[in-house]
Design an enzyme around this catalytic site. Sequence first.
Site, short mmCIF file in Angstrom:
data_model
loop_
_atom_site.label_atom_id
_atom_site.label_comp_id
_atom_site.label_asym_id
_atom_site.label_seq_id
_atom_site.Cartn_x
_atom_site.Cartn_y
_atom_site.Cartn_z
N GLU A 1 67.51 33.77 21.21
CA GLU A 1 68.72 33.28 21.89
C GLU A 1 69.19 34.26 22.96
OE1 GLU A 1 71.64 32.07 18.99
OE2 GLU A 1 70.28 30.59 18.13
N GLU B 1 64.73 28.44 14.07
CA GLU B 1 65.91 28.81 13.29
C GLU B 1 66.70 27.54 13.01
OE1 GLU B 1 67.86 32.43 14.68
OE2 GLU B 1 69.73 31.61 13.89
C1 GAL Z 1 71.99 32.16 15.37
C2 GAL Z 1 71.44 33.54 15.67
C3 GAL Z 1 71.31 34.36 14.41
C4 GAL Z 1 72.58 34.28 13.63
C5 GAL Z 1 72.87 32.85 13.32
C6 GAL Z 1 74.09 32.70 12.45
O1 GAL Z 1 72.38 31.48 16.52
O2 GAL Z 1 70.16 33.43 16.26
O3 GAL Z 1 71.04 35.69 14.73
O4 GAL Z 1 73.59 34.84 14.38
O5 GAL Z 1 73.08 32.17 14.53
O6 GAL Z 1 74.38 31.36 12.24
#
Ligand code: GAL
Length: 797
Positions: free
Chosen positions: A414, A491
């Site tokens: 991100e 993710e």
């Molecule tokens: C994502 C990010 C992670 C963590 C997660 C928490 O967007 O890539 O590192 O922060 O959110 O929900």
Amino acid sequence: MFNKFVSFLVLFVTALSGIAQPREAIDFNGGWSFTLADDLQYRRAEFSAANWKKITLPHDWSIGFDFGEEHPAGNAGGSLPGGVGWYRKTFSLAEKDKGNQYTLHFGGVYRYAEVWINGKYLGKHINGYLSFEHDLTPHLHYGNEENVIAVRVDNSLQPNSRWYTGSGIYRDVRLEKRSPIHLLRAETFITTPEVSADKSTLRVQTVLNQTMPGKSGKLHLKLQDKNKKLIAEQTLAFSDSQFDQELSLGRVALWSPESPTLYDLSISLLDNSDHVRDELTYQVGFRHFHFDEEKGFSLNGESYKLLGVCLHHDLGALGAVFNKSAAKRQLLIMKDMGVNAIRTAHNPPAEEFLDLCDELGFLVQNEAYDMWAKRKNKFDYHIDFKEHYIDDLVRFVKRDRNHPSVFMWSIGNEIREQFDDTGIAFTKNMSEVVKKLDPTRPVTAALTETNYDKNFIAQAQALDVLGFNYKYFDYDKLPTEFKGVPLIASETTSALQTRGVYDPLQDTVQLWPASSKDKFVTNGNTDFTVSAYDNVAAYWGTSHERAWLEVKKRDFLGGIFVWTGFDYLGEPVPYPYPARSSYYGIVDLAGLPKDVYYMYQSEWTDTEVLHLLPHWNWKEGDLVDVWCYFNNANEVELFLNGRSLGRQSKTDDQLHAAWKVPFEAGELKAVKIKDGKGVQEVVKKTAGKPVDVIVDIAHDRYAVDGTTDLYFLTVSLVDEHGTVVPDNDMELSFIPQENIAVIGTDNGYQADLNSLRSPKRNTYKGLGVGIIKKENISNVGKILIKTDTFEKEVTIK
Ligand code: GAL
């Protein structure tokens, strides 16, 4: 002049014939002194650190503190302090060791590690997650005169991370002794150009640090299986310093997470008298894989879904300290759940973590960065990025490219540049750098929500595999928007839970916080808990069930990486301080599974699963939501005090059976029904007052080398019938009696402010964990676990 001549002669003679043993890695973790203060005097050889604290590495000074709101890292960084610390160690070398080369290898220092040997400055290492080494040879003393290493570690610029980093020399340090003529580990690259059912090849590329005297020598390659059976062997005479050789092999067993067969490769450098000058050893695995834009991922020719989790680097109560048995515990808990892939979010892991992944069987998406030149935090790596990112990327790939577990490289998570046109050049540039060093693995990045503008599209197309974070309702657009680019759900989820907490269910998944307008949840629980019914998520996420169902039904998605396998220190969305660790884990910070662990186990393994929630201690008349995760059957029948409450199944959209049950004290029983017959049952009983503890000692499965092994004691408060008491927590004191050191304690509760190093810990929902170590591994240890009203002595064999 004479002296110079003599030492030249000594060097020359030893180089030619004296040192015939291969390199040796000397454990350099013991005997350090530490102070949490800063004074440049500490670098000087003659400074005395006699008053400093005696410690053994790896070491994280931050984790020893109580949590506090005053620390500038904020609760996103774990509510613990940073600062500047110094380490010193003295050591001596025998006269006979003169002529060897000594390098000091640091597995990871957070952050800005400056190193001196005998007062001479060796340099400053920037990246807090990568290993580095210094050549000590020119500055060493032999015989009676001691050597002193001084290391200054500076983690004072805060905040510098979105999660807890730890501070100090938090990974292993070793002294490597080698011959002045040696193979370069970083330049050694082992690949398997051909892998098939009956024929494979192993390619070994390596480089000598200098040409051999007389320009001739031999390189001996030997491949053995784990029973020491010889698979292939070859000796090559050479006159150059670069080698590139292929070994043709017959049938070899393939490596996969289900069957992680490894072979031992040794690469030995021999001189003309056949003395071994140097030797590098590797574990080799043979596997091949492919990403397809329509069919997803395949491993060794078979279609294969990546069932992955993201993991941060902390190990709960150990903080950032890397301990191989604690990492093995994390990984085996994941393996039992059915995980076959790990994303090392968002930075390089310890080298030994990858050894474990090779051995235990995990495919690793190895990630380099959470930010590039644009910051996520005021003092994060963006301040060093432009000057160091290429060197660090090179160091990273060279360090890890010989691990069979590593199957893809991620250049970022991100990244802010994703949203503008500077991202394209960085993506192309980094991808090229990685490809040059390792053409065998795809390069990915985890991109996030966007309107798919031209920058996003160009970046996606510069990657071999597009990693897509969250936004499951966009999944079906992806194959058309990004034609030709294979996809993974890099993710997902970001669901929130506190182990053992059960609030009455709402009709829909609650979003905490509800939208980008709120920093925190506005209608959360006053004790900073989140219900464990898989019914709460951050607004960018969704429930575990939903996220998995969305990936499961789409073949074109190579797999899923759930955020996260374990809770970690920092990022306690959705609450402000005193919440100080995350709620995202499928397993809590103490290593205790939350209920949803069994949803995954029921979906991802063949293990017989029948898991009933919640506990059965409620008020008469409460209407309780009862859930059951199960597999290998169509239905579950629920009984309350012997009366059937009916059978329930799962549906296409719901991976659990559910009932609403008016509470009545006694016994709630679930029976798994297969072909009309009950095949498995599980019971929850109403518990009375706590009168004792049951202690489960986990060690043997997590053992690695004896000396650094930890013992994990899970302590359950139980009533007179041995039922766990979920609603009457007590303080536990872990009191060493004999041959035991208490390393840390935890209960998984995200707002417990007691230091994780404290030997006292409240149970949480009936459970607490003590992490202990034997001082002398060969002797029995004894520890007393004490509450206000009862105690139990536990023997550690
Ligand atoms: C994502 C990010 C992670 C963590 C997660 C928490 O967007 O890539 O590192 O922060 O959110 O929900």
